[in-house]
Enzyme design. Structure first.
Site, short mmCIF file in Angstrom:
data_model
loop_
_atom_site.label_atom_id
_atom_site.label_comp_id
_atom_site.label_asym_id
_atom_site.label_seq_id
_atom_site.Cartn_x
_atom_site.Cartn_y
_atom_site.Cartn_z
N LYS A 48 0.81 -1.20 -0.06
CA LYS A 48 -0.07 0.11 -0.08
C LYS A 48 0.77 1.12 0.04
O LYS A 48 0.18 2.42 0.25
CB LYS A 48 -0.99 -0.14 1.09
CG LYS A 48 -1.78 -0.99 1.57
CD LYS A 48 -2.10 -1.84 -0.05
CE LYS A 48 -3.14 -1.35 -0.83
NZ LYS A 48 -3.11 -2.10 -2.08
N GLY A 50 2.03 2.33 -2.73
CA GLY A 50 2.31 2.88 -4.13
C GLY A 50 3.17 2.03 -5.14
O GLY A 50 3.53 2.48 -6.27
N THR A 51 2.91 0.70 -4.87
CA THR A 51 3.82 -0.22 -5.65
C THR A 51 3.53 -0.27 -7.04
O THR A 51 4.25 -0.36 -7.92
CB THR A 51 3.44 -1.75 -4.93
OG1 THR A 51 3.15 -1.78 -3.61
CG2 THR A 51 4.51 -2.62 -5.37
N TRP A 53 2.05 2.05 -8.98
CA TRP A 53 2.70 3.23 -9.55
C TRP A 53 4.08 3.29 -9.66
O TRP A 53 4.68 3.32 -10.92
CB TRP A 53 2.39 4.55 -8.48
CG TRP A 53 2.62 5.80 -8.92
CD1 TRP A 53 2.66 6.09 -10.28
CD2 TRP A 53 2.97 6.89 -8.32
NE1 TRP A 53 3.03 7.59 -10.43
CE2 TRP A 53 3.14 7.97 -9.22
CE3 TRP A 53 3.20 7.35 -6.91
CZ2 TRP A 53 3.26 9.29 -8.86
CZ3 TRP A 53 3.38 8.31 -6.46
CH2 TRP A 53 3.61 9.64 -7.38
N HIS A 113 7.86 -7.38 -1.72
CA HIS A 113 7.61 -6.82 -0.65
C HIS A 113 8.50 -7.24 0.68
O HIS A 113 8.46 -6.69 1.74
CB HIS A 113 6.22 -7.03 -0.01
CG HIS A 113 4.96 -6.31 -0.67
ND1 HIS A 113 5.00 -5.20 -1.27
CD2 HIS A 113 3.96 -6.87 -1.26
CE1 HIS A 113 3.82 -4.77 -2.02
NE2 HIS A 113 3.26 -5.91 -1.81
N SER A 143 -4.78 2.85 3.95
CA SER A 143 -5.01 2.24 2.54
C SER A 143 -5.09 0.70 2.72
O SER A 143 -6.10 0.13 1.82
CB SER A 143 -3.82 2.77 1.70
OG SER A 143 -3.67 2.07 0.40
N ARG A 265 -7.61 3.43 -5.47
CA ARG A 265 -8.64 3.88 -4.66
C ARG A 265 -8.66 5.46 -4.73
O ARG A 265 -9.21 5.96 -5.49
CB ARG A 265 -8.20 3.41 -3.03
CG ARG A 265 -9.57 3.83 -2.18
CD ARG A 265 -9.09 3.43 -0.75
NE ARG A 265 -8.14 4.11 -0.10
CZ ARG A 265 -8.37 5.39 0.47
NH1 ARG A 265 -9.45 5.67 1.11
NH2 ARG A 265 -7.22 5.99 1.08
N LYS A 266 -7.80 6.32 -3.90
CA LYS A 266 -7.70 7.60 -4.19
C LYS A 266 -6.39 8.27 -4.63
O LYS A 266 -6.58 9.38 -5.19
CB LYS A 266 -8.04 8.41 -2.68
CG LYS A 266 -9.57 8.27 -2.17
CD LYS A 266 -9.76 9.10 -1.15
CE LYS A 266 -10.98 9.11 -0.50
NZ LYS A 266 -11.11 10.13 0.82
N GLY A 267 -5.44 7.72 -4.19
CA GLY A 267 -4.29 7.94 -4.84
C GLY A 267 -3.61 9.50 -4.27
O GLY A 267 -3.33 10.20 -5.05
P1 A3P Z 1 -4.92 4.76 -1.43
O1 A3P Z 1 -5.61 3.49 -1.13
O2 A3P Z 1 -4.38 5.79 -0.53
O3 A3P Z 1 -5.78 5.45 -2.59
P2 A3P Z 1 -0.04 -0.54 -3.64
O4 A3P Z 1 -0.02 -0.40 -5.07
O5 A3P Z 1 1.52 -0.46 -2.83
O6 A3P Z 1 -0.96 -1.57 -3.25
O7 A3P Z 1 -0.65 0.80 -3.09
C1 A3P Z 1 -1.87 1.28 -3.58
C2 A3P Z 1 -1.98 2.92 -3.12
O8 A3P Z 1 -1.49 3.45 -4.18
C3 A3P Z 1 -3.42 3.20 -3.04
O9 A3P Z 1 -3.55 4.16 -2.17
C4 A3P Z 1 -3.78 3.64 -4.43
O10 A3P Z 1 -4.56 4.30 -4.84
C5 A3P Z 1 -2.50 4.30 -4.85
N1 A3P Z 1 -2.01 4.35 -6.26
C6 A3P Z 1 -2.18 3.61 -7.21
N2 A3P Z 1 -2.12 3.87 -8.45
C7 A3P Z 1 -1.37 5.29 -8.32
C8 A3P Z 1 -0.92 6.25 -8.98
N3 A3P Z 1 -0.76 5.90 -10.23
N4 A3P Z 1 -0.56 7.38 -8.45
C9 A3P Z 1 -0.56 7.66 -7.18
N5 A3P Z 1 -0.79 6.66 -6.29
C10 A3P Z 1 -1.38 5.64 -6.72
#
Ligand code: A3P
Length: 299
Positions: A48, A50-51, A53, A113, A143, A265-267
């Site tokens: 969570k 931002g993997t 991304w 991870h 998140s 979700r929200k990012g």
């Molecule tokens: P939120 O739940 O706060 O929105 P992971 O990829 O490690 O599972 O992390 C997921 C989190 O990264 C989520 O956060 C998700 O919305 C956010 N996320 C996904 N894609 C993204 C992007 N392109 N830029 C920024 N945040 C992103």
């Protein structure tokens, strides 16, 4: 192994870190079997952070000579980043003790991870590179809780928060994980690039350039002038990735069971403000201060 049953599925403690039971065998196979190559690139995070991304950005940087970031046939437009940059423990080694990685194109891009202390020796011995992304713990727990809801997990937020604080997060403790990579990034800056989600959001352009430089794929001034950096940021933006058909209705190849939309979700930075009580904020900030004391890292 020590077991924690507070989450919807038990997690187990192995070499100081907690793992979902179904991933433990793959963590061990990966540790034992994997042979790193000098050109390998690892994208590492606590869940969570931002993997998805980071995986997309890494893929877009490294492959930009083959796939123009502004092209409407770029692989990231039709394939989830988790399929292009697979997780060691959750994909490659999950059902195969010794997967054939010889056919992967070079440079091989992988995600994990797993904390540095439990990575295979060959990763430490080779010249392969690690990009680590961390995110502030308050947004990580929020998140993560929402992520669990998508699986219908019956865990109250308060309980999730307490588990997080005591370190019992899958792949946690959070602070130990982050600190391992932070320290390494100071000792071996050519091996580990340490990034923060919040910094990436605030100055994406600068950090994308840093990433490209670190990975050995720096942007030429001509590319910068032509807008390639901006094209990659646009391609990988939350706005773009979360609205792609593949990420709205497709499924990632994690056992075929994860719908891609669970990764978006929200990012945003600071969503914790709407979820954590003042007491929770103080508790988490106190733990964070204590754990990071003297490290030079601020979260
Ligand atoms: P939120 O739940 O706060 O929105 P992971 O990829 O490690 O599972 O992390 C997921 C989190 O990264 C989520 O956060 C998700 O919305 C956010 N996320 C996904 N894609 C993204 C992007 N392109 N830029 C920024 N945040 C992103």
């Amino acid at each position: 192994l020590p077991k924690e049953e507070g989450w919807s599925k038990p997690i187990y403690k192995y070499k100081r870190y907690w793992y979902p039971g179904n991933y433990l065998p793959s963590v061990i196979s990966f540790q034992q079997q994997f042979q790193a190559e000098d050109t390998d690139i690892f994208v590492v995070t606590i869940p969570k952070s931002g993997t998805v991304w980071l995986k997309a950005l890494t893929y877009a940087i490294v492959n930009r000579a083959r796939y123009t970031p502004s092209s409407n046939s770029h692989p990231l437009l039709t394939t989830n980043a988790h399929s292009l940059v697979p997780f060691m423990e959750a994909q490659l080694y999950l059902h195969n003790k010794n997967p054939d990685l010889s056919k992967l194109e070079s440079p091989r891009l992988f995600g994990t991870h797993i904390p540095y202390s439990s990575l295979p020796e060959s990763i430490k011995d080779s010249k392969c590179r690690i990009v680590y992304l961390c995110r502030n713990p308050k947004d990580v727990i929020v998140s993560f809780w929402y992520f669990l809801q998508k699986f219908g997990a019956k865990v109250e937020f308060d309980q999730a928060f307490e588990l997080f604080c005591k370190g019992a997060l899958p792949f946690g403790p959070y602070w130990e994980h982050v600190l391992e990579f932070w320290k390494l990034s100071l000792e071996l800056p050519q091996k580990v690039l340490f990034l923060k989600y919040e910094d990436m959001k605030e100055d994406s352009n600068l950090h994308l350039k840093k990433m490209a430089e670190f990975l050995g794929y720096p942007f030429s001034s001509q590319e910068v002038d032509e807008g390639v950096v901006d094209d990659i940021l646009k391609l990988c933006s939350f706005q773009n990735m979360s609205t792609l058909e593949v990420n709205k209705s497709g499924r990632a190849d994690f056992d075929g069971k994860f719908a891609n939309d669970i990764f978006f979700r929200k990012g945003k930075v600071g969503d914790w403000r709407d979820h954590l009580t003042q007491e929770m904020v103080e508790k988490l900030e106190e733990i964070t201060k204590e754990k990071l004391d003297g490290s030079g890292l601020m979260l």
